[in-house]
Design a protein around this motif. Sequence first.
Motif, PDB file in Angstrom:
ATOM      1  N   LEU A 109      38.336  38.922  35.165  1.00  0.00           N
ATOM      2  CA  LEU A 109      39.371  39.350  36.099  1.00  0.00           C
ATOM      3  C   LEU A 109      38.926  40.588  36.884  1.00  0.00           C
ATOM      4  O   LEU A 109      39.117  40.665  38.101  1.00  0.00           O
ATOM      5  N   GLU A 110      38.325  41.563  36.194  1.00  0.00           N
ATOM      6  CA  GLU A 110      37.840  42.765  36.879  1.00  0.00           C
ATOM      7  C   GLU A 110      36.769  42.409  37.901  1.00  0.00           C
ATOM      8  O   GLU A 110      36.786  42.912  39.026  1.00  0.00           O
ATOM      9  N   HIS A 111      35.844  41.546  37.505  1.00  0.00           N
ATOM     10  CA  HIS A 111      34.787  41.108  38.411  1.00  0.00           C
ATOM     11  C   HIS A 111      35.382  40.444  39.643  1.00  0.00           C
ATOM     12  O   HIS A 111      35.028  40.768  40.776  1.00  0.00           O
ATOM     13  N   ASP A 112      36.281  39.490  39.438  1.00  0.00           N
ATOM     14  CA  ASP A 112      36.860  38.754  40.560  1.00  0.00           C
ATOM     15  C   ASP A 112      37.675  39.660  41.474  1.00  0.00           C
ATOM     16  O   ASP A 112      37.654  39.497  42.694  1.00  0.00           O
ATOM     17  N   LEU A 113      38.384  40.626  40.895  1.00  0.00           N
ATOM     18  CA  LEU A 113      39.133  41.588  41.715  1.00  0.00           C
ATOM     19  C   LEU A 113      38.173  42.424  42.558  1.00  0.00           C
ATOM     20  O   LEU A 113      38.370  42.570  43.770  1.00  0.00           O
ATOM     21  N   LEU A 114      37.123  42.934  41.940  1.00  0.00           N
ATOM     22  CA  LEU A 114      36.165  43.766  42.666  1.00  0.00           C
ATOM     23  C   LEU A 114      35.463  42.969  43.762  1.00  0.00           C
ATOM     24  O   LEU A 114      35.309  43.450  44.885  1.00  0.00           O
ATOM     25  N   ILE A 115      35.083  41.739  43.478  1.00  0.00           N
ATOM     26  CA  ILE A 115      34.444  40.887  44.487  1.00  0.00           C
ATOM     27  C   ILE A 115      35.411  40.634  45.640  1.00  0.00           C
ATOM     28  O   ILE A 115      35.032  40.702  46.814  1.00  0.00           O
ATOM     29  N   GLU A 129      47.964  37.652  47.485  1.00  0.00           N
ATOM     30  CA  GLU A 129      46.587  37.216  47.744  1.00  0.00           C
ATOM     31  C   GLU A 129      45.687  37.513  46.550  1.00  0.00           C
ATOM     32  O   GLU A 129      44.868  36.677  46.159  1.00  0.00           O
ATOM     33  N   LEU A 130      45.838  38.714  45.982  1.00  0.00           N
ATOM     34  CA  LEU A 130      45.017  39.072  44.828  1.00  0.00           C
ATOM     35  C   LEU A 130      45.333  38.171  43.638  1.00  0.00           C
ATOM     36  O   LEU A 130      44.438  37.738  42.920  1.00  0.00           O
ATOM     37  N   HIS A 131      46.604  37.886  43.439  1.00  0.00           N
ATOM     38  CA  HIS A 131      46.978  37.024  42.314  1.00  0.00           C
ATOM     39  C   HIS A 131      46.379  35.630  42.488  1.00  0.00           C
ATOM     40  O   HIS A 131      45.835  35.058  41.546  1.00  0.00           O
ATOM     41  N   LEU A 140      53.094  32.927  38.978  1.00  0.00           N
ATOM     42  CA  LEU A 140      53.750  34.145  38.524  1.00  0.00           C
ATOM     43  C   LEU A 140      53.716  35.278  39.549  1.00  0.00           C
ATOM     44  O   LEU A 140      54.739  35.870  39.848  1.00  0.00           O
ATOM     45  N   GLN A 141      52.548  35.600  40.033  1.00  0.00           N
ATOM     46  CA  GLN A 141      52.352  36.656  41.028  1.00  0.00           C
ATOM     47  C   GLN A 141      53.087  37.942  40.666  1.00  0.00           C
ATOM     48  O   GLN A 141      53.793  38.537  41.466  1.00  0.00           O
ATOM     49  N   VAL A 146      48.587  42.804  38.542  1.00  0.00           N
ATOM     50  CA  VAL A 146      47.620  43.352  39.497  1.00  0.00           C
ATOM     51  C   VAL A 146      47.471  44.857  39.278  1.00  0.00           C
ATOM     52  O   VAL A 146      46.347  45.378  39.232  1.00  0.00           O
ATOM     53  N   GLN A 147      48.586  45.563  39.120  1.00  0.00           N
ATOM     54  CA  GLN A 147      48.523  47.008  38.938  1.00  0.00           C
ATOM     55  C   GLN A 147      47.770  47.395  37.670  1.00  0.00           C
ATOM     56  O   GLN A 147      46.975  48.337  37.674  1.00  0.00           O
ATOM     57  N   SER A 148      47.980  46.656  36.592  1.00  0.00           N
ATOM     58  CA  SER A 148      47.278  46.934  35.337  1.00  0.00           C
ATOM     59  C   SER A 148      45.778  46.703  35.479  1.00  0.00           C
ATOM     60  O   SER A 148      44.957  47.503  35.018  1.00  0.00           O
TER      61      SER A 148
END
Length: 187
Positions: A109-115, A129-131, A140-141, A146-148
């Motif tokens: 999840l961290e990798h995909d968020l950073l990418i 979009e991030l979800h 769920l969105q 996302v914040q965590s």
Amino acid sequence: MGAVGAHDESTVPDGRDPAEEQFPLVIAVTPSPAERIRLAERLEGVAPLLLVSDLDELRRLIAAPQRLPPTSSGPAPAATPEAADGTLLIDSARSTARCRDREVGLTRLEHDLLISLTTEPIRVWSYAELHRTVWRDEGLQRRADVQSLVKRLRRKLAGLGTGVTIDAVRGVGFRLTDHQQPRVSGS
């Protein structure tokens, strides 16, 4: 959902390495966790089963590993210019982030968020979009998810000592700010 299967009933001739023996493998690609569970239950015992949520995840799993240069007893090589200048390096194959002489492991999840945040052009990403991009679902969105995740990733980036930060845009989402563009490798 897609599935690919391979099966070879031939016997392995004497003298061959057993690791080279072909075996059946079923690969299933579906974004639905419920569908992956259903497939695992139905195909239990049939063959080794690889379940992935999308083709990008499959590519990361089956990508040919890069060959490392032979080790020598000499001194360690100097840091690469990219790592020495404070640029954030993201290694997708190893799921790590590196800056200078520090490196941290990233969860999927961290990798995909950073990418996602580093894609061109750098822009503000909404929570929805991030979800969709990171969790690969429309359901769920939840903003708290996302914040965590952003909070954990910020901690790791701060530990690297990089100039890369994740800024919140009130009521909209997040964007990546950096004095230098991060570099991604191993995709």
